[in-house]
Write an enzyme that holds these catalytic residues in place. Structure first.
Site, PDB file in Angstrom:
ATOM      1  N   SER A  99       0.819  -1.203   0.000  1.00  0.00           N
ATOM      2  CA  SER A  99       0.000   0.000   0.000  1.00  0.00           C
ATOM      3  C   SER A  99       0.858   1.261   0.000  1.00  0.00           C
ATOM      4  O   SER A  99       1.801   1.379   0.794  1.00  0.00           O
ATOM      5  CB  SER A  99      -0.909   0.009   1.235  1.00  0.00           C
ATOM      6  N   LYS A 100       0.525   2.202  -0.873  1.00  0.00           N
ATOM      7  CA  LYS A 100       1.237   3.477  -0.903  1.00  0.00           C
ATOM      8  C   LYS A 100       1.086   4.214   0.420  1.00  0.00           C
ATOM      9  O   LYS A 100       1.980   4.932   0.863  1.00  0.00           O
ATOM     10  CB  LYS A 100       0.706   4.355  -2.038  1.00  0.00           C
ATOM     11  N   ARG A 101      -0.082   4.057   1.047  1.00  0.00           N
ATOM     12  CA  ARG A 101      -0.365   4.796   2.289  1.00  0.00           C
ATOM     13  C   ARG A 101       0.245   4.122   3.517  1.00  0.00           C
ATOM     14  O   ARG A 101       0.722   4.790   4.425  1.00  0.00           O
ATOM     15  CB  ARG A 101      -1.874   4.927   2.482  1.00  0.00           C
TER      16      ARG A 101
END
Length: 416
Positions: free
Chosen positions: A298-300
């Site tokens: 996940s980028k987040r």
């Protein structure tokens, strides 16, 4: 037929080139038998993700296996999501990890190769020529539906549990006459251009995926948008035209695109193009400590999702690529054990050796691979890599290393 020709001229009065013109402008590549042409085609919408780097590596290695071509195309038709210097971010990300392109974008404005432009927003006249040809053949039409009308249709379809989209009875402008279209255009109404799909609900299409094997799906029946109101192409249409004219033989992409493949197969068919081979890559995953299961990087949530992370913390580029090859091909580790000093380019990559379910990214394993790689280097090589990293990310360490070069090299001179 004359009505279709008139409609085509009404929609595209300034388009004089034909598909035949572009077929001559972009001839078939002169490559040896078996050579593959692959591409990495990101949108310039943010940093280079580890999953994207993995996909680029797969495409590059697929082309390398038989002396083919790997190119970088920028798919920038979604201007709302584009970020400043997005192209440079992708270009530099590939460079940083030693993935060299044979053709395509070299910077925000520079490129190399004979099959460009390699930025979709610069290819608008090409797409218009192919859509004009489809309109002339009665395979595409202008659609004047408003967003409110489309929303109303979607609500009806949801209530009636029908396939959402514009098709069949919902495609109210499929048979619009030249006279009505001209009247609406003259009055300033906006429109998109849609495919006139001849798909049947009970028909199936099938293709042999190079990773997942035989896949069978319902045929596309949607009148998908080909050109938006501003004349820019949709992803579906642009990629079909580009992959054909750039002579792509193998499309390697994330498996989230499997559901769209019937649309793409239909577009290749109506355009009269040879269908490329597809290889759908499962997402790079990691163990989720919270759930005990697996999930996509996940980028987040995951700092390691961004490829810049590996530069910043000091992983050797070669070690990262070597690790990605271990999760890309099931036979890589065995090959490495038998060829401990061989260059990575000597490994024969194969799509058939990729996991259908997806690779599991493990930082602990990456640490082991990096440790083993570093252990093969000379003291001078370790010193050079360390000072190169420290110069950018740890100035104090850089000063310490360069002020005491001989001492530092003696520390790095472990037995190998």
């Amino acid at each position: 037929m004359s009505d279709n020709r008139d409609m085509a001229e009404l929609l595209f009065p300034n388009i004089t080139k034909t598909p035949d013109d572009f077929e001559q402008e972009y001839p078939k590549r002169n490559l040896s038998d078996g050579a593959r042409v692959t591409r990495f085609a990101p949108s310039p919408t943010g940093f280079l993700h580890m999953g994207s780097l993995f996909a680029a590596l797969v495409a590059k290695r697929t082309a390398m296996a038989d002396g083919g071509v790997f190119f970088l195309r920028i798919e920038d038709t979604d201007k709302k999501r584009e970020v400043e210097n997005g192209v440079s971010g992708m270009v530099n990300g590939l460079k940083d990890f030693g993935i060299e392109i044979d053709e395509g974008m070299l910077s925000e404005t520079q490129s190399k190769g004979n099959y460009g432009p390699y930025v979709q927003s610069q290819r608008t006249p090409i797409y218009a020529a192919y859509v004009k040809d489809l309109v002339q053949k009665g395979l595409a039409y202008p659609c004047f539906m408003t967003e409110e009308e489309i929303s109303g249709i979607r609500e009806r379809q949801e209530a009636e549990k029908k396939l959402p989209g514009i098709y069949g009875e919902y495609a109210k402008y499929r048979d619009i006459s030249y006279e009505e279209a001209k009247k609406r255009i003259d009055s300033g109404e906006e429109y998109v251009v849609r495919l006139h799909s001849h798909g049947k609900e009970d028909n199936k299409v099938a293709f042999d995926d190079l990773i997942k094997g035989r896949i069978e799906m319902p045929e596309n029946i949607l009148d998908v948008v080909l050109l938006k109101k501003d004349g820019t192409p949709t992803y579906h249409f642009a990629h079909a035209v580009d992959d054909h004219l750039m002579r792509t033989t193998d499309v390697t992409r994330g498996d989230e695109w499997i559901s769209s493949t019937p649309i793409h197969l239909q577009l290749f068919s109506v355009l009269g193009f040879e269908v490329p081979r597809y290889a759908h890559i499962a997402p790079v995953q990691k163990e989720d400590a919270e759930t005990g299961g697996k999930r996509k990087l996940s980028k987040r949530k995951d700092p390691e999702a961004a490829v810049d992370y590996y530069k910043e913390v000091g992983y050797p580029i070669e070690a990262v690529i070597e690790y990605l090859l271990t999760i890309a091909n099931s036979n890589f580790e065995e090959w490495r054990m038998e060829n401990r000093t061989a260059e990575l380019d000597e490994f024969k990559f194969s799509l058939s050796k990729m996991s259908k379910a997806g690779a599991l990214f493990d930082l602990v394993k990456l640490n082991d691979v990096s440790k083993n790689y570093i252990s093969t280097l000379s003291a001078e090589e370790v010193f050079d890599l360390s000072t190169e990293w420290a110069k950018e990310y740890n100035p104090k360490l850089y000063e310490c290393l360069t002020d005491n070069e001989e001492y530092a090299k003696s520390i790095f001179a472990i037995e190998r």
